[in-house]
Motif scaffolding. Sequence first.
Motif, PDB file in Angstrom:
ATOM      1  N   ARG A  80       0.842  -1.196   0.000  1.00  0.00           N
ATOM      2  CA  ARG A  80       0.000   0.000   0.000  1.00  0.00           C
ATOM      3  C   ARG A  80       0.877   1.246   0.000  1.00  0.00           C
ATOM      4  O   ARG A  80       2.014   1.247   0.483  1.00  0.00           O
ATOM      5  CB  ARG A  80      -0.969   0.016   1.162  1.00  0.00           C
ATOM      6  CG  ARG A  80      -0.438   0.034   2.588  1.00  0.00           C
ATOM      7  CD  ARG A  80      -0.129   1.442   3.133  1.00  0.00           C
ATOM      8  NE  ARG A  80      -1.214   2.386   2.980  1.00  0.00           N
ATOM      9  CZ  ARG A  80      -2.139   2.628   3.908  1.00  0.00           C
ATOM     10  NH1 ARG A  80      -2.083   1.982   5.050  1.00  0.00           N
ATOM     11  NH2 ARG A  80      -3.077   3.522   3.713  1.00  0.00           N
ATOM     12  N   THR A  81       0.330   2.290  -0.595  1.00  0.00           N
ATOM     13  CA  THR A  81       0.960   3.606  -0.545  1.00  0.00           C
ATOM     14  C   THR A  81       0.147   4.487   0.397  1.00  0.00           C
ATOM     15  O   THR A  81      -0.939   4.119   0.844  1.00  0.00           O
ATOM     16  CB  THR A  81       1.028   4.258  -1.938  1.00  0.00           C
ATOM     17  OG1 THR A  81      -0.305   4.532  -2.392  1.00  0.00           O
ATOM     18  CG2 THR A  81       1.737   3.359  -2.934  1.00  0.00           C
ATOM     19  N   LEU A 172      -2.708  -1.278  -2.822  1.00  0.00           N
ATOM     20  CA  LEU A 172      -3.666  -0.274  -2.382  1.00  0.00           C
ATOM     21  C   LEU A 172      -3.030   1.095  -2.561  1.00  0.00           C
ATOM     22  O   LEU A 172      -1.963   1.361  -1.996  1.00  0.00           O
ATOM     23  CB  LEU A 172      -4.035  -0.479  -0.910  1.00  0.00           C
ATOM     24  CG  LEU A 172      -4.436  -1.895  -0.455  1.00  0.00           C
ATOM     25  CD1 LEU A 172      -4.831  -1.855   1.022  1.00  0.00           C
ATOM     26  CD2 LEU A 172      -5.570  -2.448  -1.302  1.00  0.00           C
ATOM     27  N   LEU A 173      -3.659   1.962  -3.330  1.00  0.00           N
ATOM     28  CA  LEU A 173      -3.150   3.305  -3.583  1.00  0.00           C
ATOM     29  C   LEU A 173      -4.045   4.309  -2.872  1.00  0.00           C
ATOM     30  O   LEU A 173      -5.233   4.412  -3.176  1.00  0.00           O
ATOM     31  CB  LEU A 173      -3.128   3.607  -5.083  1.00  0.00           C
ATOM     32  CG  LEU A 173      -2.262   2.713  -5.980  1.00  0.00           C
ATOM     33  CD1 LEU A 173      -2.443   3.110  -7.445  1.00  0.00           C
ATOM     34  CD2 LEU A 173      -0.798   2.825  -5.577  1.00  0.00           C
ATOM     35  N   ASP A 174      -3.477   5.073  -1.946  1.00  0.00           N
ATOM     36  CA  ASP A 174      -4.248   6.045  -1.168  1.00  0.00           C
ATOM     37  C   ASP A 174      -4.025   7.444  -1.744  1.00  0.00           C
ATOM     38  O   ASP A 174      -2.984   8.055  -1.535  1.00  0.00           O
ATOM     39  CB  ASP A 174      -3.827   5.996   0.299  1.00  0.00           C
ATOM     40  CG  ASP A 174      -4.837   6.677   1.210  1.00  0.00           C
ATOM     41  OD1 ASP A 174      -5.718   7.394   0.702  1.00  0.00           O
ATOM     42  OD2 ASP A 174      -4.744   6.491   2.439  1.00  0.00           O
ATOM     43  N   GLU A 175      -4.983   7.928  -2.509  1.00  0.00           N
ATOM     44  CA  GLU A 175      -4.970   9.243  -3.145  1.00  0.00           C
ATOM     45  C   GLU A 175      -3.689   9.489  -3.949  1.00  0.00           C
ATOM     46  O   GLU A 175      -2.926  10.406  -3.669  1.00  0.00           O
ATOM     47  CB  GLU A 175      -5.176  10.346  -2.107  1.00  0.00           C
ATOM     48  CG  GLU A 175      -6.541  10.271  -1.427  1.00  0.00           C
ATOM     49  CD  GLU A 175      -6.887  11.533  -0.654  1.00  0.00           C
ATOM     50  OE1 GLU A 175      -6.450  12.617  -1.061  1.00  0.00           O
ATOM     51  OE2 GLU A 175      -7.591  11.404   0.365  1.00  0.00           O
ATOM     52  N   PRO A 176      -3.438   8.680  -4.961  1.00  0.00           N
ATOM     53  CA  PRO A 176      -2.209   8.845  -5.747  1.00  0.00           C
ATOM     54  C   PRO A 176      -2.135  10.177  -6.493  1.00  0.00           C
ATOM     55  O   PRO A 176      -1.026  10.642  -6.799  1.00  0.00           O
ATOM     56  CB  PRO A 176      -2.263   7.670  -6.734  1.00  0.00           C
ATOM     57  CG  PRO A 176      -3.712   7.310  -6.814  1.00  0.00           C
ATOM     58  CD  PRO A 176      -4.257   7.558  -5.449  1.00  0.00           C
ATOM     59  N   ILE A 192       0.302   2.652 -13.779  1.00  0.00           N
ATOM     60  CA  ILE A 192      -0.732   1.824 -13.161  1.00  0.00           C
ATOM     61  C   ILE A 192      -1.387   0.924 -14.197  1.00  0.00           C
ATOM     62  O   ILE A 192      -1.581  -0.275 -13.978  1.00  0.00           O
ATOM     63  CB  ILE A 192      -1.778   2.712 -12.457  1.00  0.00           C
ATOM     64  CG1 ILE A 192      -1.145   3.426 -11.253  1.00  0.00           C
ATOM     65  CG2 ILE A 192      -2.977   1.879 -12.005  1.00  0.00           C
ATOM     66  CD1 ILE A 192      -2.039   4.483 -10.628  1.00  0.00           C
ATOM     67  N   PHE A 202      -5.364  -3.585  -8.450  1.00  0.00           N
ATOM     68  CA  PHE A 202      -5.299  -2.309  -7.731  1.00  0.00           C
ATOM     69  C   PHE A 202      -6.633  -1.993  -7.075  1.00  0.00           C
ATOM     70  O   PHE A 202      -7.700  -2.225  -7.649  1.00  0.00           O
ATOM     71  CB  PHE A 202      -4.953  -1.159  -8.691  1.00  0.00           C
ATOM     72  CG  PHE A 202      -3.527  -1.131  -9.139  1.00  0.00           C
ATOM     73  CD1 PHE A 202      -2.571  -0.428  -8.432  1.00  0.00           C
ATOM     74  CD2 PHE A 202      -3.133  -1.812 -10.285  1.00  0.00           C
ATOM     75  CE1 PHE A 202      -1.255  -0.399  -8.850  1.00  0.00           C
ATOM     76  CE2 PHE A 202      -1.821  -1.786 -10.716  1.00  0.00           C
ATOM     77  CZ  PHE A 202      -0.871  -1.073  -9.993  1.00  0.00           C
ATOM     78  N   LEU A 204      -7.858   1.632  -5.314  1.00  0.00           N
ATOM     79  CA  LEU A 204      -7.344   2.975  -5.052  1.00  0.00           C
ATOM     80  C   LEU A 204      -8.418   3.905  -4.522  1.00  0.00           C
ATOM     81  O   LEU A 204      -9.571   3.878  -4.957  1.00  0.00           O
ATOM     82  CB  LEU A 204      -6.675   3.566  -6.292  1.00  0.00           C
ATOM     83  CG  LEU A 204      -7.489   3.888  -7.537  1.00  0.00           C
ATOM     84  CD1 LEU A 204      -7.982   5.329  -7.490  1.00  0.00           C
ATOM     85  CD2 LEU A 204      -6.648   3.679  -8.785  1.00  0.00           C
ATOM     86  N   GLU A 206      -9.446   7.801  -4.277  1.00  0.00           N
ATOM     87  CA  GLU A 206      -9.120   9.002  -5.043  1.00  0.00           C
ATOM     88  C   GLU A 206     -10.284   9.980  -5.029  1.00  0.00           C
ATOM     89  O   GLU A 206     -11.449   9.566  -5.090  1.00  0.00           O
ATOM     90  CB  GLU A 206      -8.747   8.632  -6.490  1.00  0.00           C
ATOM     91  CG  GLU A 206      -8.183   9.760  -7.305  1.00  0.00           C
ATOM     92  CD  GLU A 206      -7.076  10.490  -6.585  1.00  0.00           C
ATOM     93  OE1 GLU A 206      -7.306  11.656  -6.215  1.00  0.00           O
ATOM     94  OE2 GLU A 206      -6.003   9.894  -6.368  1.00  0.00           O
ATOM     95  N   CYS A 216     -10.779   3.450 -13.475  1.00  0.00           N
ATOM     96  CA  CYS A 216     -11.317   2.404 -12.599  1.00  0.00           C
ATOM     97  C   CYS A 216     -12.604   1.784 -13.131  1.00  0.00           C
ATOM     98  O   CYS A 216     -13.461   2.478 -13.676  1.00  0.00           O
ATOM     99  CB  CYS A 216     -11.592   2.985 -11.206  1.00  0.00           C
ATOM    100  SG  CYS A 216     -10.153   3.720 -10.407  1.00  0.00           S
TER     101      CYS A 216
END
Length: 251
Positions: A80-81, A172-176, A192, A202, A204, A206, A216
Motif C-alpha cells: 500500500r501507498t 492499495l493506492l491512497d490518493e495517488p 498503473i 489495484f 485505489l 481518489e 477504474c
Amino acid sequence: MLQLDNVVKTFGALRAVDGVSLEVQRATITGLIGPNGAGKTTLFNTIAGAYVPDGGQIRLDGQAIGGLRADQIFHRGLGRTFQIPRPLGTLTVTENMLLSPHGQIGERFWNAWLRRGAVRAQDRRNLEKAREVIAFMGLGHLADQPAGVLSGGQQKLLELARILMVNPAVILLDEPAAGVNPVLLESLMERIVALNRQGITFLLIEHNMDMVMSLCNPVVVMAQGKVVMQGEPAAVRTDPRVVNAYLGDQP
C-alpha cells in the motif's frame, strides 16, 4: 483477489468502518470513493494491517489476513501507498529501493563471512531489479539522488516502485493524484495501467473524479463507514445515492 466480509473497525463509539463487504476481482483497477470522513483510509489501514479489525473477515487470494501484522501482509503480496509519501530522505532513490526485498540473507551478520558469495549474488540481483523498476517508473535520472530532493509526485512514483520490488499481487493506492502535477499524474496513470496489464490488482482511493472515471472499473462508493453502492463508472456518476453521499439530502 481481495474479499471483505462484514468488516468493522471502531474507535470508541465511532464505527469508522461499519460492516463493509466487497470483492476486488483479480487484475482489475477498482476505485474507492466517498466524501471526507467516509472511512476509506481507515478501511485501507485495516486491510493492510495497521489496524486490527473489530469484526468480519478479510481474505487475500482466499487466505485470511485480518489481524496479521502489516509486514506479514506485505510479504503475502499486498502493498500500500500513503496519502503523504514516506521515503527515507537521506538515502538515495536506489538505496530506498533496496530496503524493500524480504528474505535478504545479508541481514544476518554471520552470513557476511559464512555465505559471502551468496550474499553478493543476492545483492547483485536486487540491484539489477531496482534499476529496472526505477527506469520503468521514469526515475532513472534520479537513481543516485537523495529521495528527499524529489518532488511530491516523484516521491509517489518512488513509493510505488518500492512496492514492486516484492512482486505484489495487490496494491492499495491512497490518493495517488493528491498534490501531483498533471504531467507526473499522467505518467503515474500510465504506469498503473501497464502494471495492471501485467496482472497486478489495484484498489485505489481518489478524489480526482476524472482519474477515477477513466481508470477504474468498478467503482465502490463509501459514506459514513458503509458501502452505499458499487458499479461501473457511468452508473456511479449519476446514481442518486452517490449524489446524496457527497451533497446530503437536497430540498
